[in-house]
Design a protein around this motif. Structure first.
Motif, short mmCIF file in Angstrom:
data_model
loop_
_atom_site.label_atom_id
_atom_site.label_comp_id
_atom_site.label_asym_id
_atom_site.label_seq_id
_atom_site.Cartn_x
_atom_site.Cartn_y
_atom_site.Cartn_z
N GLY A 1 0.85 -1.33 -0.05
CA GLY A 1 -0.08 -0.17 0.06
C GLY A 1 0.67 1.46 0.01
N PHE A 2 1.86 1.21 0.61
CA PHE A 2 2.71 2.22 0.74
C PHE A 2 3.69 2.69 -0.40
N SER A 3 3.83 1.66 -1.21
CA SER A 3 4.38 1.54 -2.50
C SER A 3 3.59 2.37 -3.54
N ILE A 4 2.28 1.88 -3.56
CA ILE A 4 1.25 2.39 -4.46
C ILE A 4 1.11 3.79 -4.11
N LEU A 5 1.10 4.30 -2.89
CA LEU A 5 1.18 5.60 -2.57
C LEU A 5 2.28 6.53 -2.81
N LEU A 6 3.46 5.81 -2.60
CA LEU A 6 4.56 6.25 -3.26
C LEU A 6 4.78 6.73 -4.74
N GLY A 7 4.25 5.79 -5.59
CA GLY A 7 3.97 6.12 -7.06
C GLY A 7 2.82 7.10 -7.22
N LEU A 8 1.88 7.36 -6.44
CA LEU A 8 0.83 8.55 -6.75
C LEU A 8 1.56 9.80 -6.36
N ALA B 1 9.81 3.25 10.02
CA ALA B 1 10.79 2.82 8.91
C ALA B 1 10.11 3.48 7.60
N LEU B 2 8.79 3.52 7.51
CA LEU B 2 8.28 3.72 5.96
C LEU B 2 8.49 5.09 5.84
N ALA B 3 9.36 5.65 4.95
CA ALA B 3 9.78 7.21 4.79
C ALA B 3 8.62 7.95 4.04
N VAL B 4 7.93 8.72 4.34
CA VAL B 4 7.17 9.63 3.55
C VAL B 4 7.74 10.51 2.81
N PRO B 5 7.68 10.98 1.38
CA PRO B 5 8.04 11.72 0.74
C PRO B 5 7.93 13.10 1.00
#
Length: 399
Positions: free
Chosen positions: A161-168, A348-352
């Motif tokens: 889910g986090f990787s999908i949001l990173l793409g968005l 650990a999940l780094a928010v852009p």
């Protein structure tokens, strides 16, 4: 861990030993004691600065913690509970994240992207926190299995889910097909990575009865499977989980010698203790520097939303399984809600930087972790005793 000097590392080992001794004597959950010690270290005049980064958590601490937990999971028990734990992990994360994200958008006025980022990173119960806490509590066998296996599985869901949001956040678009493909690769790629590495190196381990070589090969299996999966864009957590289950269920019969088994288990018990201890000390050290007072009102809202989101996942899913043999008694459901601790993975999940609420997300994540470890973690042992869910005898029986 390049920033950590050797003398600091030695001091941390002494601190973890003292915390373990004191915690067990006074009945304090070990993780709470470690976080408190980390806060104290950060506030001392000497100003011990402990590094904490995504790379350190994912590449150093998570592999041994997940592998050691999986190593002692009997496949039959895990398989029996799999329909329930998979539903809790996959559907549960989606429900929890949706509730938290919606609440942040409508109550605090956050952008949908920022709210979604926070919802995803805080929805998954952290395997590091849960495993550590329930080991100390010696929970009942089935309860322990459900909580630990769910927490290990749902990290992979949060990651995709986090990787999908990173793409968005990077300007990409989201389609149902792309989301399904990303989820499938995260899960199946992780499972394949763990299986391949474990089977290949167990084949090699079967050619020796030297326990030192066997320990070395299981070490390569743990980190190798995790890092291979992450390199391929799959879930390292799934890879280490599968590798640990394979070693713990097939390895004893076909590859690891009878003499080596005790040595291997002893090594991994120590490795998990060391990784867990250093990790929670570092979390405590960074908690001390978070300006939580500046977001106290928002923090109260976020904590409430996190608990509501977890309840919205646990109770309906438990109702879904009520007519089956996997039904969850009411006390189990309450423990799944209140025992859904948060910790290292969310941090650990780094928010852009492009997300407007990035700073708030970081500070509030630390606040939820602190609430989770201290209030939820400290109150779980008496609740388990009150509901008569504390296991008797050797804690390994709860595996």
């Amino acid at each position: 861990m390049a920033e950590l000097q050797l003398i600091d590392f030695g001091m941390l080992l002494v601190v973890t030993s003292l915390v373990a001794i004191v915690s067990r004597r006074i009945g304090l959950p070990y993780t709470a004691g470690l976080v408190a010690a980390g806060i104290a270290l950060a506030l001392l005049p000497i100003g011990v600065d402990l590094p904490l980064s995504r790379e350190l958590i994912f590449n150093i601490f998570l592999p041994p913690l997940i592998f050691e937990a999986a190593l002692q999971m009997p496949w039959k028990r895990l398989r029996d509970q799999l329909p329930l734990t998979v539903t809790l992990a996959f559907l549960g994360v989606a429900i929890s994240a949706g509730v938290v994200a919606g609440g942040l958008h409508w109550l605090l006025g956050w952008s949908w992207l920022g709210a979604a980022f926070f919802g995803v990173l805080i929805a998954a119960t952290d395997p590091v926190s849960v495993i550590a806490a329930f080991k100390e509590m010696r929970a009942e066998p089935r309860l322990c299995m459900v909580v630990e296996s769910e927490s290990l599985l749902n990290d992979g869901v949060a990651a995709v889910g986090f990787s999908i949001l990173l793409g968005l956040a990077g300007g990409g678009t989201l389609t149902p097909v792309a989301a399904a493909g990303a989820l499938a690769w995260t899960v199946l790629g992780g499972i394949a990575s763990g299986g391949v590495v474990a089977f290949v190196l167990l084949k090699l381990a079967g050619r020796t009865e030297d326990h030192l070589v066997e320990i070395t090969l299981t070490t390569v299996i743990a980190w190798g499977s995790f890092l291979l999966a992450e390199h391929l864009g799959a879930s390292g957590v799934f890879a280490a989980l599968v590798a640990g289950v394979i070693v713990g269920n097939l390895g004893w019969r076909r590859a690891i010698s009878d003499n080596g088994r005790g040595h291997v288990l002893g090594f991994w018990e120590y490795a998990a203790f060391l990784a867990n201890s250093l990790l929670f000390l570092m979390i405590g050290s960074h908690e001390a520097h978070q300006p939580l007072a500046l977001v106290s009102g928002a923090l109260a809202v976020v904590i409430a939303l996190t608990l509501i989101g977890r309840a919205a996942a646990v109770y309906p899913i438990a109702l879904l399984f009520r007519p089956t043999r996997l039904r969850l008694p009411a006390p189990y459901q309450h423990v799944l809600l209140w025992g859904g601790l948060r910790g290292a993975v969310g941090l650990a999940l780094a928010v852009p930087a492009s997300v407007p609420e990035r700073r708030q997300i970081i500070v509030l994540a630390f606040g939820v972790v602190a609430f989770s470890i201290f209030l939820q973690g400290l109150t779980m042992p008496p609740l388990l005793r009150r509901w008569k869910l504390t296991g008797q005898g050797d804690p390994d029986d709860a595996r």
